[in-house]
Scaffold this motif. Structure first.
Motif, PDB file in Angstrom:
ATOM      1  N   ILE A  59      33.858  40.299  43.730  1.00 58.97           N
ATOM      2  CA  ILE A  59      34.118  40.935  45.021  1.00 58.97           C
ATOM      3  C   ILE A  59      34.986  40.030  45.895  1.00 58.97           C
ATOM      4  O   ILE A  59      35.935  40.490  46.530  1.00 58.97           O
ATOM      5  N   CYS A 115      38.634  48.339  45.691  1.00 63.37           N
ATOM      6  CA  CYS A 115      38.608  47.567  46.936  1.00 63.37           C
ATOM      7  C   CYS A 115      39.484  48.268  47.966  1.00 63.37           C
ATOM      8  O   CYS A 115      40.670  48.511  47.714  1.00 63.37           O
ATOM      9  N   VAL A 155      26.839  41.453  49.380  1.00 63.92           N
ATOM     10  CA  VAL A 155      26.789  42.170  48.105  1.00 63.92           C
ATOM     11  C   VAL A 155      25.470  42.924  47.999  1.00 63.92           C
ATOM     12  O   VAL A 155      24.415  42.394  48.344  1.00 63.92           O
ATOM     13  N   THR A 175      38.712  41.746  46.439  1.00 65.64           N
ATOM     14  CA  THR A 175      38.958  42.288  47.771  1.00 65.64           C
ATOM     15  C   THR A 175      40.047  41.508  48.501  1.00 65.64           C
ATOM     16  O   THR A 175      40.765  42.075  49.328  1.00 65.64           O
ATOM     17  N   ILE A 198      36.620  48.126  39.659  1.00 65.44           N
ATOM     18  CA  ILE A 198      36.353  47.512  40.957  1.00 65.44           C
ATOM     19  C   ILE A 198      37.354  48.091  41.954  1.00 65.44           C
ATOM     20  O   ILE A 198      38.552  47.803  41.880  1.00 65.44           O
ATOM     21  N   HIS A 258      33.539  42.443  52.715  1.00 65.14           N
ATOM     22  CA  HIS A 258      34.159  41.129  52.797  1.00 65.14           C
ATOM     23  C   HIS A 258      34.993  41.080  54.074  1.00 65.14           C
ATOM     24  O   HIS A 258      35.817  41.970  54.307  1.00 65.14           O
ATOM     25  N   ARG A 312      35.950  46.721  51.911  1.00 63.46           N
ATOM     26  CA  ARG A 312      34.760  47.128  51.160  1.00 63.46           C
ATOM     27  C   ARG A 312      35.121  47.251  49.688  1.00 63.46           C
ATOM     28  O   ARG A 312      36.280  47.457  49.334  1.00 63.46           O
ATOM     29  N   SER A 313      34.111  47.138  48.857  1.00 61.08           N
ATOM     30  CA  SER A 313      34.333  47.265  47.414  1.00 61.08           C
ATOM     31  C   SER A 313      33.174  48.022  46.776  1.00 61.08           C
ATOM     32  O   SER A 313      32.042  47.970  47.252  1.00 61.08           O
ATOM     33  N   SER A 360      27.991  47.110  45.358  1.00 54.65           N
ATOM     34  CA  SER A 360      28.929  47.315  46.459  1.00 54.65           C
ATOM     35  C   SER A 360      29.019  46.015  47.245  1.00 54.65           C
ATOM     36  O   SER A 360      28.133  45.166  47.173  1.00 54.65           O
ATOM     37  N   GLY A 361      30.099  45.885  47.981  1.00 58.59           N
ATOM     38  CA  GLY A 361      30.265  44.673  48.760  1.00 58.59           C
ATOM     39  C   GLY A 361      31.115  44.906  49.986  1.00 58.59           C
ATOM     40  O   GLY A 361      31.882  45.864  50.059  1.00 58.59           O
TER      41      GLY A 361
END
Length: 155
Positions: free
Chosen positions: A73, A117, A101, A77, A115, A146, A130-131, A143-144
């Motif tokens: 991530i 992003c 995360v 990202t 992935i 950043h 966001r990811s 999900s993440g």
């Protein structure tokens, strides 16, 4: 990292950063992850990566390790800052100020992950990205979010 050379025409900064990562002479700890990443798509404010999960990416249960997910991530990202076409154009990927995360479902070795992003907002100083990480069945597994700080004025 791998990227199709045709991306250099539309998103030269993204392509140049992929090439920069590949030219590193000294081994870096992120090489264990980044070497397996394939840049699949780049559109304004969005970057999509794919990667086959290998045993070296997994924990003792055979699923993608949580630390590896966080690293993915972080790396993936960051490239969104270079794919932004709005008013605030960044020259670098900036530095992290926050990384979050969420883990929903494990992904075993052998699966290819996607992935995605996406920029929530990229301003002059801060970027919110966001990811979502999907398994080969299209299920959201991680999900993440950043937050990045722009360091262009310091370069």
């Amino acid at each position: 990292m791998k990227a199709d050379a045709s991306l250099a025409k539309t998103y030269p900064q993204v392509y140049e950063m992929v090439e920069f990562h590949n030219k590193g002479k000294a081994p870096h700890w992120t090489d264990y992850v980044s070497k397996d990443l394939v840049l699949a798509e780049v559109t304004p404010g969005q970057v999509v990566w794919e990667m086959e999960v290998k045993e070296s990416h997994c924990n003792q249960l055979g699923n993608l390790h949580g630390g590896c997910v966080a690293t993915l991530i972080d790396i993936c990202t960051s490239f969104v800052t270079l794919a932004h076409e709005g008013k605030s154009k960044w020259r670098s990927m900036g530095v992290s100020t926050d990384l979050s995360v969420s883990y929903f479902l494990g992904i075993p070795a052998g699966e290819t992950i996607r992935i995605v992003c996406t920029a929530n907002r990229i301003g002059k100083n801060l970027a919110s990205i966001r990811s979502m990480i999907y398994n080969s069945n299209g299920q959201i597994c991680y999900s993440g979010s950043h937050t990045k700080f722009n360091i262009d004025s310091r370069l």
